[in-house]
Write an enzyme that holds these catalytic residues in place. Structure first.
Site, PDB file in Angstrom:
ATOM      1  N   GLU A 185      50.438  73.828  68.423  1.00  0.00           N
ATOM      2  CA  GLU A 185      51.797  73.513  68.881  1.00  0.00           C
ATOM      3  C   GLU A 185      52.567  74.805  69.034  1.00  0.00           C
ATOM      4  O   GLU A 185      52.453  75.711  68.211  1.00  0.00           O
ATOM      5  CB  GLU A 185      52.572  72.660  67.864  1.00  0.00           C
ATOM      6  N   TYR A 211      56.608  78.227  65.787  1.00  0.00           N
ATOM      7  CA  TYR A 211      57.827  78.088  66.589  1.00  0.00           C
ATOM      8  C   TYR A 211      58.758  79.293  66.498  1.00  0.00           C
ATOM      9  O   TYR A 211      59.332  79.721  67.475  1.00  0.00           O
ATOM     10  CB  TYR A 211      58.605  76.834  66.167  1.00  0.00           C
ATOM     11  N   ASN A 217      50.594  75.773  64.115  1.00  0.00           N
ATOM     12  CA  ASN A 217      51.821  75.424  64.826  1.00  0.00           C
ATOM     13  C   ASN A 217      52.845  76.512  64.539  1.00  0.00           C
ATOM     14  O   ASN A 217      53.209  76.742  63.383  1.00  0.00           O
ATOM     15  CB  ASN A 217      52.372  74.080  64.340  1.00  0.00           C
ATOM     16  N   ARG A 220      46.166  66.973  73.067  1.00  0.00           N
ATOM     17  CA  ARG A 220      46.155  66.708  71.628  1.00  0.00           C
ATOM     18  C   ARG A 220      47.127  65.561  71.337  1.00  0.00           C
ATOM     19  O   ARG A 220      48.307  65.660  71.670  1.00  0.00           O
ATOM     20  CB  ARG A 220      46.575  67.979  70.878  1.00  0.00           C
ATOM     21  N   HIS A 234      49.605  62.379  61.747  1.00  0.00           N
ATOM     22  CA  HIS A 234      50.812  63.102  62.160  1.00  0.00           C
ATOM     23  C   HIS A 234      52.012  62.277  61.667  1.00  0.00           C
ATOM     24  O   HIS A 234      52.826  61.816  62.439  1.00  0.00           O
ATOM     25  CB  HIS A 234      50.826  63.313  63.678  1.00  0.00           C
ATOM     26  N   GLU A 277      50.448  69.613  59.782  1.00  0.00           N
ATOM     27  CA  GLU A 277      51.528  70.188  58.976  1.00  0.00           C
ATOM     28  C   GLU A 277      51.710  69.497  57.616  1.00  0.00           C
ATOM     29  O   GLU A 277      52.772  68.918  57.345  1.00  0.00           O
ATOM     30  CB  GLU A 277      52.851  70.153  59.753  1.00  0.00           C
TER      31      GLU A 277
HETATM   32  O1  IFM Z   1      58.167  67.581  66.891  1.00  0.00           O
HETATM   33  C1  IFM Z   1      57.590  68.360  65.886  1.00  0.00           C
HETATM   34  C2  IFM Z   1      56.148  67.979  65.662  1.00  0.00           C
HETATM   35  O2  IFM Z   1      56.015  66.623  65.372  1.00  0.00           O
HETATM   36  C3  IFM Z   1      55.576  68.768  64.522  1.00  0.00           C
HETATM   37  N1  IFM Z   1      55.794  70.173  64.697  1.00  0.00           N
HETATM   38  C4  IFM Z   1      57.123  70.618  65.040  1.00  0.00           C
HETATM   39  C5  IFM Z   1      57.645  69.827  66.226  1.00  0.00           C
HETATM   40  C6  IFM Z   1      59.068  70.305  66.586  1.00  0.00           C
HETATM   41  O3  IFM Z   1      59.922  70.144  65.517  1.00  0.00           O
END
Ligand code: IFM
Length: 461
Positions: free
Chosen positions: A366, A301, A299, A78, A122, A167
Site C-alpha cells: 500500500e 504513507y 504499507n 490486492r 484486513h 497491519e
Molecule cells: O485505508 C487504509 C487501509 O485500510 C490500511 N492502510 C492505510 C490506509 C489509509 O489509511
C-alpha cells in the site's frame, strides 16, 4: 535533461483495496456481522455516522470493477476476504454464497490477466469472535487457522499469493488501545495480548496456506513509517525509540527471529501495563511466529517526526497531528489526512527492512495519498498532488532496488475511493473517483498516468 526510470520486466504493478472498505452488502447472502459493522452502527464512533453498509457496492459491481482494472493495465489486484462472509459466526459451517463470491472474483481476475493477491485479514473480525474475547483471546488465533484453511481449500488452486494479515499494529493499537478503530477498546494490556495472537495466527496459518495452495507465496503486511526524533534531546530520542518500538520493532523483531524487543517489554513492565510480563506466550509460540515466509509486504504513507512535549499518547503518534513536527500544510507536501509527503522515508523503510531483517523479497502493498479533487468542468479529475506523490514514491522504489533491495512489486492505495474507517467517506485515497450516490467510477489523472507507467514499465523522472 530527463532520466528514464526503468523497472525490471517482471515488476508487479497493482492496486489494493479491502473488503469492508469497498464491498457493501454488509448483511447479504448469509454474511455475518463484523466488528466494523457493529462499530459503525454504534452512534459516535465514525465521522458523520457513516458506515460501510453500501460503500462502493463492489459485491455487486465487481465485474465492472475488473473491467476497469483491465483498462487501467493493472497486472495485479490486492483485495481482502471478509471473514464473516465465509464463516458468519467466525467458525463452523462455511457460507457457500460467500465462498462463491470470492471464487467468481478470482476467476474474473485471472480471465482478465490480473494476478490476485489475497489478504485474509484486513480488520473485519466476525463480531461473534469479538464477543468471545476477540484478538486478546488465544482462541481467536486458533479460529483464524480454521478460516485460513476453509478459504485456501477453495481458492488455493488459483490464488498463488497470500497475505495473512494487514497491519497487525493498527489492529492491536487502534482497535484495543486507543479505541479509534473497532472494536473500540482502550486497554493496552489487552492490545499487547492481541498483538501476540495476531502474530501467532500468522505463524500457524502459513503452513496451512502452503499445504492447500501448492507453489503459493505467502507473507504478511506491516505498516512501517519513517520515525524521526524532532531534535537530539534525550526526551525526543527516547520518544522516537518508543514509537518505532511499538509500531515497527514489536512486529518485525519477532517475525524475524529476534523475539519481542526487550526495551518495550521493560517499559511496559515498569509502567505496570504488564504486571505479569509476557505471560501469554506459550512454549513454541515464538518459533511458530518466525515461520519462514516468501515476502514481506510494506504499507508506507508518511514519516512521523516526534517531539516529546506534544506527544501525550505514544500509541496514537502515527495518526496524531499533535505528535508530528508542525509545518505549513501546503497540499503539495501534505495530504488531506494531514500526512506529509516524504518519499525519502519509503527508501529508508525499504532499506532498513531488507538490510536489517533480510526478507527474501518485499512488496509495497500500500502507498498513496488522500486528496478530494473532483471533476473539472471538462470532466477531468486533475489530481496533480496524488500523481506527484506516486511519481516520488515510484522513484524511491527504484532507488531502493538500485541499492540492492529485492522489491518485487508496488500496489497503489487505493484502486478507488472508499470507506476510510473512522474518517468515513471524507478521505479519498482512490486513483479512481467514486460517486457514492450513482456508484459511477471515473479514473483520475493519476490512474491514467499510472496506466502509462505500467505500459512503459517506467517513466521520465
Ligand atoms: O485505508 C487504509 C487501509 O485500510 C490500511 N492502510 C492505510 C490506509 C489509509 O489509511
Amino acid at each position: 535533461m530527463t532520466d528514464k526510470i526503468q523497472f525490471p520486466k517482471d515488476f508487479v504493478w497493482g492496486a489494493a483495496t479491502s473488503s469492508y472498505q469497498i464491498e457493501g452488502a454488509w448483511n447479504a447472502d448469509g454474511k455475518g456481522e463484523s466488528i466494523w459493522d457493529h462499530f459503525c452502527h454504534t452512534p459516535g464512533k465514525v465521522k458523520d455516522g457513516e458506515t460501510g453498509d453500501l460503500a462502493c457496492d463492489h459485491y455487486h459491481l465487481w465485474p465492472e470493477d475488473i473491467k476497469m482494472m483491465k483498462e487501467l493495465g493493472l497486472k495485479a489486484y490486492r483485495f481482502s476476504i471478509a471473514w464473516p462472509r465465509i464463516l458468519p459466526e467466525g467458525r463452523g459451517a462455511p457460507n457457500a454464497a460467500g465462498l462463491d463470491f470470492y471464487s467468481r472474483l478470482v476467476d474474473g481476475l485471472l480471465a482478465a490477466g490480473i494476478t490476485p493477491f489475497v489478504t485474509l485479514y484486513h480488520w473485519d473480525l466476525p463480531q461473534a469472535l469479538q464477543d468471545a474475547g476477540g484478538w486478546p483471546a488465544r482462541a481467536t488465533a486458533e479460529t483464524f487457522v480454521e478460516y485460513a484453511d476453509v478459504v485456501s481449500r477453495r481458492l488455493g488452486d488459483r490464488v498463488k499469493n497470500w497475505i495473512t494479515h494487514n497491519e497487525p499494529a493498527v489492529v492491536a493499537w487502534l482497535g484495543y488501545h486507543t479505541g479509534e478503530h473497532a472494536p473500540g477498546l482502550q486497554d493496552l494490556n489487552a492490545a499487547i495480548r492481541a498483538s501476540h495472537h495476531l502474530l501467532l495466527s500468522h505463524g500457524w496459518a502459513v503452513p496451512v496456506l502452503r499445504r492447500n495452495s501448492p507453489g503459493a507465496e505467502v507473507g504478511i503486511t506491516l505498516n512501517v513509517g519513517w520515525t524521526m526524533a524532532a531534535s537530539n534531546s534525550a526526551a525526543d530520542l527516547d520518544l522516537a525509540r518508543q514509537v518505532d518500538g511499538m509500531w515497527a520493532r514489536w512486529f518485525t523483531d519477532p517475525l524475524y527471529r529476534r523475539g519481542y524487543p526487550a526495551d518495550m517489554t521493560a517499559d511496559w513492565t515498569a509502567s505496570g501495563t504488564l504486571p505479569n510480563g509476557l505471560d501469554f506466550i506459550q512454549p513454541g509460540d515464538m518459533q511458530a511466529i518466525t515461520v519462514p515466509t516468501d515476502f514481506l509486504g510494506v504499507n508506507y504513507y508518511t514519516r512521523a517526526v516526534v517531539r516529546s512535549e506534544t506527544a501525550d499518547r505514544v500509541g496514537a503518534a502515527q495518526n496524531d497531528p499533535q505528535a508530528v513536527f508542525p509545518a505549513p500544510k501546503d497540499p503539495k507536501h501534505w495530504s488531506e489526512m494531514g500526512w506529509e509527503t516524504y518519499p525519502e522515508g519509503l527508501l529508508g523503510v525499504l532499506g532498513r527492512l531488507y538490510f536489517d531483517y533480510q526478507p527474501l523479497k518485499l512488496y509495497v502493498t500500500e502507498n498513496g495519498a488522500s486528496y478530494s479533487a473532483g471533476a473539472d468542468a471538462d470532466g477531468h479529475i486533475r489530481d496533480t498532488h496524488r500523481l506527484n506523490y506516486l511519481r516520488g514514491h515510484f522513484a524511491a522504489c527504484h532507488r531502493a532496488m538500485q541499492a540492492g533491495v529485492p522489491l518485487a512489486g508496488y500496489f497503489a492505495w487505493s484502486l478507488m475511493d472508499n470507506f476510510e474507517w473512522a474518517f468515513g467517506y471524507s478521505q479519498r485515497f482512490g486513483i479512481v473517483w467514486v460517486d457514492f450516490t450513482s456508484q459511477k467510477r471515473i479514473p483520475k489523472d493519476s490512474a491514467l498516468w499510472y496506466r502509462q507507467v505500467i505500459t512503459d514499465n517506467g517513466f521520465e523522472a
